[in-house]
Scaffold this motif. Structure first.
Motif, PDB file in Angstrom:
ATOM      1  N   ALA A   1      56.975 -40.804   1.592  1.00 19.23           N
ATOM      2  CA  ALA A   1      55.543 -40.849   1.928  1.00 19.23           C
ATOM      3  C   ALA A   1      55.015 -42.283   1.890  1.00 19.23           C
ATOM      4  O   ALA A   1      54.333 -42.713   2.831  1.00 19.23           O
ATOM      5  N   VAL A   2      55.338 -43.034   0.837  1.00 22.87           N
ATOM      6  CA  VAL A   2      54.742 -44.377   0.740  1.00 22.87           C
ATOM      7  C   VAL A   2      55.337 -45.346   1.761  1.00 22.87           C
ATOM      8  O   VAL A   2      54.725 -46.355   2.096  1.00 22.87           O
ATOM      9  N   CYS A   3      56.532 -45.010   2.280  1.00 24.11           N
ATOM     10  CA  CYS A   3      57.132 -45.841   3.339  1.00 24.11           C
ATOM     11  C   CYS A   3      56.779 -45.308   4.731  1.00 24.11           C
ATOM     12  O   CYS A   3      57.242 -45.832   5.732  1.00 24.11           O
ATOM     13  N   ASP A   4      55.998 -44.239   4.774  1.00 25.05           N
ATOM     14  CA  ASP A   4      55.594 -43.606   6.027  1.00 25.05           C
ATOM     15  C   ASP A   4      56.778 -43.067   6.826  1.00 25.05           C
ATOM     16  O   ASP A   4      56.814 -43.157   8.051  1.00 25.05           O
ATOM     17  N   LEU A   5      57.723 -42.472   6.117  1.00 27.18           N
ATOM     18  CA  LEU A   5      58.827 -41.734   6.757  1.00 27.18           C
ATOM     19  C   LEU A   5      58.426 -40.263   6.801  1.00 27.18           C
ATOM     20  O   LEU A   5      57.569 -39.830   6.021  1.00 27.18           O
ATOM     21  N   PRO A   6      59.066 -39.456   7.642  1.00 29.83           N
ATOM     22  CA  PRO A   6      58.787 -38.016   7.612  1.00 29.83           C
ATOM     23  C   PRO A   6      59.187 -37.427   6.253  1.00 29.83           C
ATOM     24  O   PRO A   6      60.147 -37.899   5.638  1.00 29.83           O
ATOM     25  N   LEU A   7      58.456 -36.405   5.802  1.00 30.26           N
ATOM     26  CA  LEU A   7      58.769 -35.782   4.514  1.00 30.26           C
ATOM     27  C   LEU A   7      59.989 -34.879   4.644  1.00 30.26           C
ATOM     28  O   LEU A   7      60.239 -34.311   5.705  1.00 30.26           O
ATOM     29  N   GLY A   8      60.752 -34.746   3.549  1.00 32.14           N
ATOM     30  CA  GLY A   8      61.926 -33.880   3.542  1.00 32.14           C
ATOM     31  C   GLY A   8      61.579 -32.462   3.095  1.00 32.14           C
ATOM     32  O   GLY A   8      60.536 -32.232   2.469  1.00 32.14           O
TER      33      GLY A   8
END
Ligand code: AMP
Length: 356
Positions: free
Chosen positions: A294-301
């Motif tokens: 989330a803090v790196c703005d990747l999709p959530l798992g």
């Protein structure tokens, strides 16, 4: 928000076991962590790329730290917010300062939850001894005095059973601003743990049933049973509304009492939480990994369970002394935080067991 590519540096305020497990998750994903903590022997720093040892209100040290980080997060919510306002202009802080401010204030978080339609225990704010008697009259006896700031693991709390005990309770918490909170009759305790991405996507883990002993979490179990499962949807609605209102990015936890009248909000943590440690082995994606995502703005798992039943047991004080026995149990996932001397009430590690 732009996605931070692997290789970026994530600053973590706080140097304890939550920071350690965040740094381990981040390292696995190809990110570097820079720990900022006032204690010299930070257990998180042992597994991180960089470490700044300085007080939380040292603006110069914080600014240098911020210049070296692509994003800043925290594993400890009692960080003073004023110095963070200075650094936030240059480096994003996720979750944002607003979330931190609300969670630092026991009365504020309860008001916030009430405004969003949540139920809380009756409470009244006490700023000085003079206000205490009226506050207890309002909430009734028995009640609990809880400091507004800095309380955790049952610290900063005193039970007050009758009017004659108010002075002793007030002295016990050090005469600090506090709330008087009515004792709640509850059947169980549970938490809602969610991850929210900057685009508003929310993932919930199944709520664990949490058992506390002496104000400290002893065990989290899943499935949580029909009572909690029946209250989970309402509790999730409140948690999702809170996360949306705060434009929250990262993992957020809300703790609830399951009462005859439904879920009663107790407190929130703007961070990964002890009641989510089971997610390391018990869920498809752990709370630590999803926080980093989330803090790196990747999709959530995905957050689904990996077993039918999961039990997480905290190792508190000398419960970690028999590490040999724990490692001899080939079904136990043993986590020892590497803290030196066990002290009563100190969280030394945890053990997770999965049952299929
Ligand atoms: P807290 O620091 O507010 O999370 O409190 C720690 C633990 O003390 C909770 O998880 C409960 O087990 C117990 N506790 C806290 N507040 C209350 C209350 N109002 N009524 C009954 N038990 C409480």
């Amino acid at each position: 928000m732009t996605t931070l590519p692997p290789g970026s540096t994530i600053g973590i305020l706080g140097g304890g076991q939550l920071g350690k497990m965040l740094a381990i998750a981040a390292a696995q994903m190809g990110y570097r962590c820079h720990i900022y903590a006032p204690e010299e022997n930070s257990i998180a720093a042992e597994v991180a790329a960089e470490f700044t040892c300085a007080p939380y209100d040292d603006v110069a040290a914080l600014s240098t730290f911020a210049d070296n980080c692509d994003v800043i997060t925290y594993e400890f919510e009692n960080v003073p917010v004023a110095p963070l306002r200075v650094i936030e202009a240059g480096t994003p802080i996720r979750p944002n300062i607003k979330a931190l401010e609300i969670a630092q204030d026991r009365a504020g978080e309860k008001r916030f939850a009430s405004e969003l339609g949540g139920q809380t225990a009756r409470f009244a704010v006490i700023r000085d001894r003079q206000e205490a008697d009226a506050a207890f009259e309002k909430v009734g006896f028995p009640a609990i005095l809880k400091t507004i700031r800095m309380g955790y693991d049952g610290k900063g709390q005193a039970r007050v059973s009758e009017p004659a005990a108010v002075s002793a309770g007030w002295a016990q918490i050090g005469g600090q601003p506090a709330i008087a909170e009515a004792m709640v009759g509850f059947d169980a305790e549970f938490s809602v743990i969610l991850a929210r991405a900057s685009n508003g996507d929310i993932r919930f883990w199944d709520s664990p049933c949490n058992r506390h002993e002496g104000g400290i979490l002893a065990r989290s179990s899943l499935p949580a049973g029909p009572l909690i499962e029946g209250q989970q949807a309402e509790a999730r609605r409140l948690a999702a509304a809170a996360a949306a209102a705060l434009e929250y990015v990262g993992v957020m936890t809300m703790e609830f009492f399951a009462t005859a009248d439904g879920p009663l909000f107790n407190e929130m943590a703007p961070r990964v939480h002890n009641s989510g440690h089971w997610t390391i082995e018990g869920a498809a994606t752990s709370q630590f990994e999803n926080h980093i995502r989330a803090v790196c703005d990747l999709p959530l798992g995905a957050t689904r369970l990996t077993a039918e039943r999961v039990e997480m047991e905290n190792l508190i004080g000398d419960q970690a002394a028999d590490w040999g026995g724990l490692f001899a149990d080939d079904d136990a996932h043993v986590h020892l935080y590497g803290k030196g001397t066990p002290q009563p009430g100190r969280k030394m590690g945890h053990v997770t067991r999965l049952y299929r």
